[in-house]
Design an enzyme around this catalytic site. Structure first.
Site, PDB file in Angstrom:
ATOM      1  N   GLU A   1      14.421 -14.093   0.182  1.00  0.00           N
ATOM      2  CA  GLU A   1      14.889 -15.207   1.029  1.00  0.00           C
ATOM      3  C   GLU A   1      14.165 -16.498   0.659  1.00  0.00           C
ATOM      4  OE1 GLU A   1      14.041 -13.956   5.037  1.00  0.00           O
ATOM      5  OE2 GLU A   1      15.571 -12.382   4.991  1.00  0.00           O
TER       6      GLU A   1
ATOM      7  N   ASP B   1       0.846  -1.189   0.000  1.00  0.00           N
ATOM      8  CA  ASP B   1       0.000   0.000   0.000  1.00  0.00           C
ATOM      9  C   ASP B   1       0.890   1.249   0.000  1.00  0.00           C
ATOM     10  OD1 ASP B   1      -2.803   0.950   0.404  1.00  0.00           O
ATOM     11  OD2 ASP B   1      -1.950   1.858   2.207  1.00  0.00           O
TER      12      ASP B   1
HETATM   13  C1  NOJ Z   1      -4.359   3.088  -0.799  1.00  0.00           C
HETATM   14  C2  NOJ Z   1      -5.497   2.126  -0.716  1.00  0.00           C
HETATM   15  O1  NOJ Z   1      -5.696   1.547  -1.980  1.00  0.00           O
HETATM   16  C3  NOJ Z   1      -6.701   2.910  -0.223  1.00  0.00           C
HETATM   17  O2  NOJ Z   1      -7.882   2.157  -0.301  1.00  0.00           O
HETATM   18  C4  NOJ Z   1      -6.416   3.371   1.189  1.00  0.00           C
HETATM   19  O3  NOJ Z   1      -7.481   4.186   1.629  1.00  0.00           O
HETATM   20  C5  NOJ Z   1      -5.110   4.162   1.255  1.00  0.00           C
HETATM   21  N1  NOJ Z   1      -4.056   3.556   0.526  1.00  0.00           N
HETATM   22  C6  NOJ Z   1      -4.648   4.315   2.686  1.00  0.00           C
HETATM   23  O4  NOJ Z   1      -4.174   3.085   3.166  1.00  0.00           O
END
Ligand code: NOJ
Length: 539
Positions: free
Chosen positions: A269, A206
């Site tokens: 790894e 993310d």
């Molecule tokens: C990107 C994610 O795809 C989204 O859904 C989220 O709200 C934000 N990052 C924060 O984690």
């Protein structure tokens, strides 16, 4: 011949928003047992299934759910809403037996403020976890700088017990990690090993370009830019000048690359493991820089550039040409047309079934790894929701405007039973009016689902399509996107007609005169492409 490339290069990867996929216990929320019951539809080894080789699960860790799992309160457990660790192990076994590799959503730019680490960190400056997060004293009675949260407002929130602000790039319930503290990296590496030991094959990172922030907490500059309209989003239709924060001090810091390279070493790894990163806000070159020198940082980086362009051969050709020209050697592209944060492509582009086939045809024939968002195989559209049913905090913020991300997250329409077969209870988001369900399309080989399955099969059977390099063809009519895919022993030519009229294949066209190996049409015309036709030839 068996492919020599890793699974994450050759497979179709399915993005499953678990919450909306299949509910097994009637609480209205999708769960792991529900997903396990549908794995055969994703890959049962026959042409009756979608034939995916990778499954990315949206976050399923314990979470207060302020951002539906993107606020994690425990990285090494399963949220009871979705099931138990036993269910997870069962899912991993069942997936493996079908040749499906699991990808977990690793949300480590921030934790939930309910995570034990943050609870301890916010209680006392002396806590061993205090330095896991980013803090600042008041500067002249105010936050230290002008950094804004991506979801609106200041990125700083006051914490009375320690008398400081903490940083949150997203909601105030999502506190940013301090990646300059080596303890954080060590903790994240342990989380990765924990899941790899349980059979996980990869991680979707993310906001991978957000990790490290400017050490001196300097202001971000602001610039006046033209707004970028996002078709289908009622809040983003106008091209107007807007003042925009340039996240020069908060994203794409050089040290973030070091953190990602260290994570890559952890992934390496174990053989066959991978990371795919979400990198937003930046230019193509910045996005591509996350491959490192080619293959020493992220294994894959999402290419989101289709999502902000028109649905046309020319727009898609431009993005493909730019990507091919600037992708580092050894890097492998990853293509996306829809996800849980943007209006679904079918709604965004106003696609009917033939157009949706052209879109899925493009996604599955390009060189690179295709990421298919759940429901995309059916041509699923956004569901129009009334204000009272909105759940996404980001949407609620802009209340009363009908924006937010709920519309692209509604339940998968399985059949024409109650709640489209998704749940026996009350679905967490309305199912909406569904005409084409999974069941109805399953029975029809010419449906979007029938086509997508057939093409997936064809892709798996032809190395040139899942492995071969790609070269854009010149000289095709402007509405036709045409390219070659080749391995040393086979060259295929793909032609997609992005037009509602049939397009003659000119005499000079390289595909004229060749017999189609595959077509989206039952009876493709001889010297022309039918409207929205996807045709594949052997050269
Ligand atoms: C990107 C994610 O795809 C989204 O859904 C989220 O709200 C934000 N990052 C924060 O984690």
């Amino acid at each position: 011949m068996m492919s020599t490339l890793p699974w994450w290069k050759t497979s179709i990867i399915y993005h499953c928003y678990v919450r909306s996929f299949m509910d097994s216990d009637g609480d209205g929320i999708g769960d792991l047992p529900g997903l396990i019951g549908k794995l055969d539809q994703l890959n049962d080894g026959t042409e009756r299934s979608l034939g995916i080789g990778g499954l990315w699960l949206a976050p399923i860790f314990p979470s207060p759910g302020m951002d539906f799992g993107y606020d994690v309160s425990d990285y090494c457990a399963i949220d009871p809403t979705y099931g138990t660790m036993t269910d997870f192990d069962h899912l991993a076994d069942e997936a493996r037996s079908r040749g499906i590799h699991l990808i977990m959503d690793l949300v480590v730019n921030h934790t939930s403020t309910e995570h034990q680490w943050f609870r301890e960190a916010r209680a006392s400056r002396a806590s061993p976890f205090h330095d896991y997060y980013i803090w600042s004293d008041k500067v002249q009675g105010r936050p230290p700088n002008n950094w804004g949260s991506t979801f609106g407002g200041s990125a700083w929130e006051w914490n009375a017990p320690t008398g400081e602000y903490y940083l949150h790039s997203f909601l105030r319930e999502q506190a940013d990690f301090n990646w300059r503290n080596p303890e954080v990296a060590r903790a994240v590496h342990d989380i990765m090993r924990f899941w790899m030991d349980r059979g996980v094959d990869g991680f979707r990172l993310d906001v991978a370009n957000y990790y490290v922030k400017d050490a001196l907490l300097r202001d971000n500059p602001h610039r006046i830019v033209w707004s970028q309209p996002m078709p289908g989003n009622p809040c983003a239709t106008l091209i107007i000048p807007v003042v925009q924060e340039q996240r020069d001090r908060t994203v794409d810091q050089p040290e973030t690359h070091d953190s990602l390279k260290a994570m890559r070493a952890v992934v390496d790894e174990r053989p066959g493991r991978m990371m795919v990163g979400e990198v937003t806000h930046r230019s193509l070159d910045q996005v591509l820089s996350y491959y490192g020198r080619g293959d020493d940082e992220l294994n894959l980086v999402f290419n989101f550039f289709f999502m902000v362009r028109r649905f046309s051969a020319q727009a898609f050709r431009d993005i493909i040409a730019q990507t091919l020209a600037r992708l580092p050697d050894d890097a492998w592209p990853a293509w996306v047309l829809s996800n849980h944060d943007v209006v679904r492509a079918v709604t965004r582009y106003r696609l009917d079934a033939p157009m949706t086939k052209a879109m899925n045809g493009l996604l599955l024939t390009l060189w690179g790894t295709p990421f298919l968002y759940y429901g995309e195989e059916l041509g699923m559209a956004n569901t129009a929701l009334s204000r009272t049913t909105l759940k996404d905090p980001v949407g609620l913020k802009y209340w009363p405007l009908p924006v937010g991300r709920d519309g692209e997250r509604t339940p998968m329409p399985w059949d024409d039973g109650p709640n489209a077969g998704f749940t026996s209870g009350t679905p967490w988001l309305p199912v909406g009016t569904v005409q084409d369900t999974y069941a109805s399309q399953s029975a029809d080989p010419h449906s979007v689902l029938g086509f997508t399955r057939r093409l997936s099969r064809f892709r798996a059977e032809h190395r040139a399509l899942h492995e071969g390099r790609m070269e854009l063809s010149s000289g095709s009519p402007p509405t036709v996107l045409s390219f070659r895919r080749s391995t040393p022993d086979e060259t295929l030519s793909v032609a997609i007609n992005f037009a509602s009229t049939s397009t003659p294949l000119g005499a000079g066209s390289e595909i004229g005169g060749h017999q189609a190996l595959f077509s989206s049409e039952e009876n493709p015309p001889d010297n022309a492409l039918a409207p929205w036709e996807v045709r594949i030839f052997r050269l």
